[in-house]
Design a protein around this motif. Sequence first.
Motif, PDB file in Angstrom:
ATOM      1  N   ILE A   6       0.849  -1.203   0.000  1.00  0.00           N
ATOM      2  CA  ILE A   6       0.000   0.000   0.000  1.00  0.00           C
ATOM      3  C   ILE A   6       0.882   1.250   0.000  1.00  0.00           C
ATOM      4  CG2 ILE A   6      -0.391  -0.102   2.524  1.00  0.00           C
ATOM      5  CD1 ILE A   6      -3.227   1.089   1.867  1.00  0.00           C
ATOM      6  N   VAL A   7       1.985   1.181   0.746  1.00  0.00           N
ATOM      7  CA  VAL A   7       2.930   2.309   0.770  1.00  0.00           C
ATOM      8  C   VAL A   7       4.340   1.779   0.539  1.00  0.00           C
ATOM      9  CG1 VAL A   7       4.006   4.094   2.216  1.00  0.00           C
ATOM     10  CG2 VAL A   7       1.547   3.695   2.390  1.00  0.00           C
ATOM     11  N   ARG A   8       5.041   2.411  -0.365  1.00  0.00           N
ATOM     12  CA  ARG A   8       6.463   2.107  -0.549  1.00  0.00           C
ATOM     13  C   ARG A   8       7.241   3.426  -0.528  1.00  0.00           C
ATOM     14  NH1 ARG A   8       8.602  -1.833  -5.041  1.00  0.00           N
ATOM     15  NH2 ARG A   8       8.575  -3.129  -3.172  1.00  0.00           N
ATOM     16  N   ALA A   9       8.218   3.513   0.368  1.00  0.00           N
ATOM     17  CA  ALA A   9       9.089   4.692   0.398  1.00  0.00           C
ATOM     18  C   ALA A   9      10.432   4.282  -0.188  1.00  0.00           C
ATOM     19  CB  ALA A   9       9.271   5.184   1.825  1.00  0.00           C
ATOM     20  N   GLU A  10      10.905   5.094  -1.132  1.00  0.00           N
ATOM     21  CA  GLU A  10      12.174   4.780  -1.792  1.00  0.00           C
ATOM     22  C   GLU A  10      13.164   5.922  -1.617  1.00  0.00           C
ATOM     23  OE1 GLU A  10      10.944   1.854  -5.492  1.00  0.00           O
ATOM     24  OE2 GLU A  10      11.875   3.778  -5.939  1.00  0.00           O
ATOM     25  N   ASN A  11      14.257   5.632  -0.951  1.00  0.00           N
ATOM     26  CA  ASN A  11      15.360   6.599  -0.784  1.00  0.00           C
ATOM     27  C   ASN A  11      14.873   7.963  -0.314  1.00  0.00           C
ATOM     28  OD1 ASN A  11      17.185   4.664  -1.792  1.00  0.00           O
ATOM     29  ND2 ASN A  11      16.541   5.187  -3.882  1.00  0.00           N
ATOM     30  N   LEU A  12      13.980   7.920   0.660  1.00  0.00           N
ATOM     31  CA  LEU A  12      13.301   9.139   1.080  1.00  0.00           C
ATOM     32  C   LEU A  12      14.216  10.023   1.926  1.00  0.00           C
ATOM     33  CD1 LEU A  12      10.381   9.813   0.484  1.00  0.00           C
ATOM     34  CD2 LEU A  12       9.781   8.893   2.738  1.00  0.00           C
ATOM     35  N   ALA A  13      14.305  11.290   1.528  1.00  0.00           N
ATOM     36  CA  ALA A  13      15.112  12.245   2.300  1.00  0.00           C
ATOM     37  C   ALA A  13      14.302  13.504   2.551  1.00  0.00           C
ATOM     38  CB  ALA A  13      16.388  12.584   1.535  1.00  0.00           C
ATOM     39  N   LEU A  14      14.482  14.072   3.735  1.00  0.00           N
ATOM     40  CA  LEU A  14      13.869  15.361   4.062  1.00  0.00           C
ATOM     41  C   LEU A  14      14.909  16.179   4.813  1.00  0.00           C
ATOM     42  CD1 LEU A  14      11.307  17.174   4.121  1.00  0.00           C
ATOM     43  CD2 LEU A  14      10.758  16.127   6.327  1.00  0.00           C
ATOM     44  N   HIS A  15      15.368  17.233   4.168  1.00  0.00           N
ATOM     45  CA  HIS A  15      16.421  18.079   4.762  1.00  0.00           C
ATOM     46  C   HIS A  15      15.860  19.465   5.039  1.00  0.00           C
ATOM     47  CE1 HIS A  15      19.666  15.461   2.536  1.00  0.00           C
ATOM     48  NE2 HIS A  15      18.961  14.784   3.414  1.00  0.00           N
ATOM     49  N   PHE A  16      16.381  20.088   6.086  1.00  0.00           N
ATOM     50  CA  PHE A  16      16.008  21.466   6.401  1.00  0.00           C
ATOM     51  C   PHE A  16      17.274  22.308   6.476  1.00  0.00           C
ATOM     52  CE2 PHE A  16      12.669  18.863   8.491  1.00  0.00           C
ATOM     53  CZ  PHE A  16      11.556  19.392   7.873  1.00  0.00           C
ATOM     54  N   ASP A  17      17.094  23.606   6.543  1.00  0.00           N
ATOM     55  CA  ASP A  17      18.208  24.561   6.745  1.00  0.00           C
ATOM     56  C   ASP A  17      19.359  24.290   5.765  1.00  0.00           C
ATOM     57  OD1 ASP A  17      16.654  25.238   8.984  1.00  0.00           O
ATOM     58  OD2 ASP A  17      17.727  23.786  10.236  1.00  0.00           O
ATOM     59  N   GLN A  18      19.073  24.399   4.497  1.00  0.00           N
ATOM     60  CA  GLN A  18      20.090  24.164   3.438  1.00  0.00           C
ATOM     61  C   GLN A  18      20.874  22.873   3.685  1.00  0.00           C
ATOM     62  OE1 GLN A  18      20.580  27.836   4.595  1.00  0.00           O
ATOM     63  NE2 GLN A  18      18.871  28.160   3.183  1.00  0.00           N
ATOM     64  N   LEU A  56       1.386  13.097   3.025  1.00  0.00           N
ATOM     65  CA  LEU A  56       1.376  14.221   2.076  1.00  0.00           C
ATOM     66  C   LEU A  56       1.190  15.557   2.789  1.00  0.00           C
ATOM     67  CD1 LEU A  56      -0.683  12.346  -0.520  1.00  0.00           C
ATOM     68  CD2 LEU A  56       0.999  13.952  -1.319  1.00  0.00           C
ATOM     69  N   LEU A  57       1.731  15.640   3.996  1.00  0.00           N
ATOM     70  CA  LEU A  57       1.676  16.908   4.724  1.00  0.00           C
ATOM     71  C   LEU A  57       2.954  17.697   4.485  1.00  0.00           C
ATOM     72  CD1 LEU A  57       0.179  15.638   8.114  1.00  0.00           C
ATOM     73  CD2 LEU A  57      -1.019  16.848   6.284  1.00  0.00           C
ATOM     74  N   ASP A  58       3.928  17.046   3.876  1.00  0.00           N
ATOM     75  CA  ASP A  58       5.193  17.683   3.541  1.00  0.00           C
ATOM     76  C   ASP A  58       5.715  16.971   2.292  1.00  0.00           C
ATOM     77  OD1 ASP A  58       7.339  19.373   3.794  1.00  0.00           O
ATOM     78  OD2 ASP A  58       7.834  18.775   5.852  1.00  0.00           O
ATOM     79  N   ALA A  59       6.629  17.607   1.580  1.00  0.00           N
ATOM     80  CA  ALA A  59       7.180  16.989   0.364  1.00  0.00           C
ATOM     81  C   ALA A  59       8.647  16.651   0.609  1.00  0.00           C
ATOM     82  CB  ALA A  59       7.046  17.959  -0.804  1.00  0.00           C
ATOM     83  N   PHE A  67       1.841   4.946  -3.533  1.00  0.00           N
ATOM     84  CA  PHE A  67       0.632   4.442  -2.886  1.00  0.00           C
ATOM     85  C   PHE A  67       0.000   3.456  -3.857  1.00  0.00           C
ATOM     86  CE2 PHE A  67      -3.854   4.428  -1.754  1.00  0.00           C
ATOM     87  CZ  PHE A  67      -3.819   4.428  -0.374  1.00  0.00           C
ATOM     88  N   ARG A  68       0.014   2.182  -3.503  1.00  0.00           N
ATOM     89  CA  ARG A  68      -0.457   1.131  -4.414  1.00  0.00           C
ATOM     90  C   ARG A  68       0.141   1.320  -5.807  1.00  0.00           C
ATOM     91  NH1 ARG A  68      -6.549   1.370  -1.912  1.00  0.00           N
ATOM     92  NH2 ARG A  68      -6.108   0.052  -0.128  1.00  0.00           N
ATOM     93  N   GLY A  69       1.424   1.644  -5.817  1.00  0.00           N
ATOM     94  CA  GLY A  69       2.150   1.770  -7.078  1.00  0.00           C
ATOM     95  C   GLY A  69       2.109   3.153  -7.706  1.00  0.00           C
ATOM     96  N   GLN A  70       1.235   4.025  -7.195  1.00  0.00           N
ATOM     97  CA  GLN A  70       1.122   5.365  -7.802  1.00  0.00           C
ATOM     98  C   GLN A  70       2.081   6.336  -7.099  1.00  0.00           C
ATOM     99  OE1 GLN A  70      -2.576   7.354  -6.818  1.00  0.00           O
ATOM    100  NE2 GLN A  70      -2.326   8.904  -8.402  1.00  0.00           N
ATOM    101  N   PRO A  71       2.965   7.001  -7.860  1.00  0.00           N
ATOM    102  CA  PRO A  71       3.915   7.907  -7.198  1.00  0.00           C
ATOM    103  C   PRO A  71       3.231   9.162  -6.663  1.00  0.00           C
ATOM    104  CG  PRO A  71       4.194   7.984  -9.588  1.00  0.00           C
ATOM    105  CD  PRO A  71       3.168   6.921  -9.316  1.00  0.00           C
ATOM    106  N   TYR A  72       3.590   9.535  -5.452  1.00  0.00           N
ATOM    107  CA  TYR A  72       3.023  10.750  -4.858  1.00  0.00           C
ATOM    108  C   TYR A  72       3.290  11.977  -5.730  1.00  0.00           C
ATOM    109  CZ  TYR A  72       1.608   9.086  -0.168  1.00  0.00           C
ATOM    110  OH  TYR A  72       0.972   8.483   0.886  1.00  0.00           O
ATOM    111  N   SER A  73       4.454  12.007  -6.389  1.00  0.00           N
ATOM    112  CA  SER A  73       4.785  13.204  -7.170  1.00  0.00           C
ATOM    113  C   SER A  73       3.805  13.413  -8.322  1.00  0.00           C
ATOM    114  CB  SER A  73       6.219  13.111  -7.701  1.00  0.00           C
ATOM    115  OG  SER A  73       6.350  11.939  -8.464  1.00  0.00           O
ATOM    116  N   ALA A  74       3.018  12.376  -8.660  1.00  0.00           N
ATOM    117  CA  ALA A  74       2.050  12.529  -9.748  1.00  0.00           C
ATOM    118  C   ALA A  74       0.649  12.886  -9.237  1.00  0.00           C
ATOM    119  CB  ALA A  74       1.986  11.233 -10.562  1.00  0.00           C
ATOM    120  N   ILE A  75       0.487  12.983  -7.921  1.00  0.00           N
ATOM    121  CA  ILE A  75      -0.844  13.292  -7.374  1.00  0.00           C
ATOM    122  C   ILE A  75      -1.125  14.783  -7.564  1.00  0.00           C
ATOM    123  CG2 ILE A  75      -2.218  13.425  -5.248  1.00  0.00           C
ATOM    124  CD1 ILE A  75      -0.740  10.888  -4.315  1.00  0.00           C
ATOM    125  N   ARG A  76      -2.230  15.083  -8.215  1.00  0.00           N
ATOM    126  CA  ARG A  76      -2.523  16.481  -8.556  1.00  0.00           C
ATOM    127  C   ARG A  76      -3.196  17.233  -7.427  1.00  0.00           C
ATOM    128  NH1 ARG A  76      -4.455  17.038 -14.657  1.00  0.00           N
ATOM    129  NH2 ARG A  76      -2.563  16.228 -15.624  1.00  0.00           N
TER     130      ARG A  76
END
Length: 234
Positions: A6-18, A56-59, A67-76
């Motif tokens: 249902i959810v797959r996270a791939e190489n997920l990174a979240l950086h702040f402050d440059q 999807l509260l942050d990018a 999500f079930r194979g659909q990439p979040y970046s394609a969610i409109r």
Amino acid sequence: MSYVPIVRAENLALHFDQNKTRALDGINVDVGEGEFLAIVGPSGCGKSSLLNLIGLLDAPTAGEIYFRGQPYSAIRDPSLFRRKHIGFVFQSFHLIPTLSVLENVLVPTIAGPASISASRQDCMRSARSLLSRLGLDGKLDQFPGTMSGGERQRVAIARALINNPDLILADEPTGSLDSSNAAQVLDLLCEFKREKGLTVIMVTHDADVSARADRAIHVRDGRLDLREEYREFI
Ligand SMILES: Nc1ncnc2c1ncn2[C@@H]1O[C@H](COP(=O)(O)OP(=O)(O)O)[C@@H](O)[C@H]1O
Ligand SMILES: [Mg+2]
């Protein structure tokens, strides 16, 4: 058919402050349909960041979630996607103090530009039925400020379930509760999970809570700790 989590996270990174703060630094995880996954780890390790990205509260700074194979970046329309698929439960409840219990539960049903089509009456019926299941029959017109923590969290659970989500994201949902209310909230989430086939992803500090999960993943400094504990499905 091949397995699609249902959810797959791939190489997920979240950086702040440059890039000075690396809240998440290369997370890979699959969550199965109907799984109860606990996310554990010390304060500041990135647990809420991971949950917020899945919600999807942050990018992300880098990487992708599917999500079930659909990439979040394609969610409109992330807001519509959230309303359809995801219910949220937070440590501090996040109820709206000026709305009654019933009105709080109905908030996610308020249609935005694209409605999710349940009629007002159906929503009202579902809200009453959920609140009744959660032992809040007599409290529909009460305001959150007059209720105990356990009651408020049960209202938040009804709000999370009102749109029949596929996925519940809970960030330390028992963190503000005494042990008996914490146990009740956890029991209720497990009951709904079983009944509705929900997937639950829960951040927790509480060993009693993670012991109830199907699997716990350990986060440390924005990465998965390899000492993952796998458990039998309930
Ligand atoms: N909006 C933000 N701006 C800057 N730093 C942040 C922000 N959100 C989180 N962080 C930092 O990212 C790290 C992980 O935070 P968080 O995901 O909230 O951890 P946890 O939920 O495990 O306690 C922490 O160092 C935190 O200070
Ligand atoms: Mg947190």
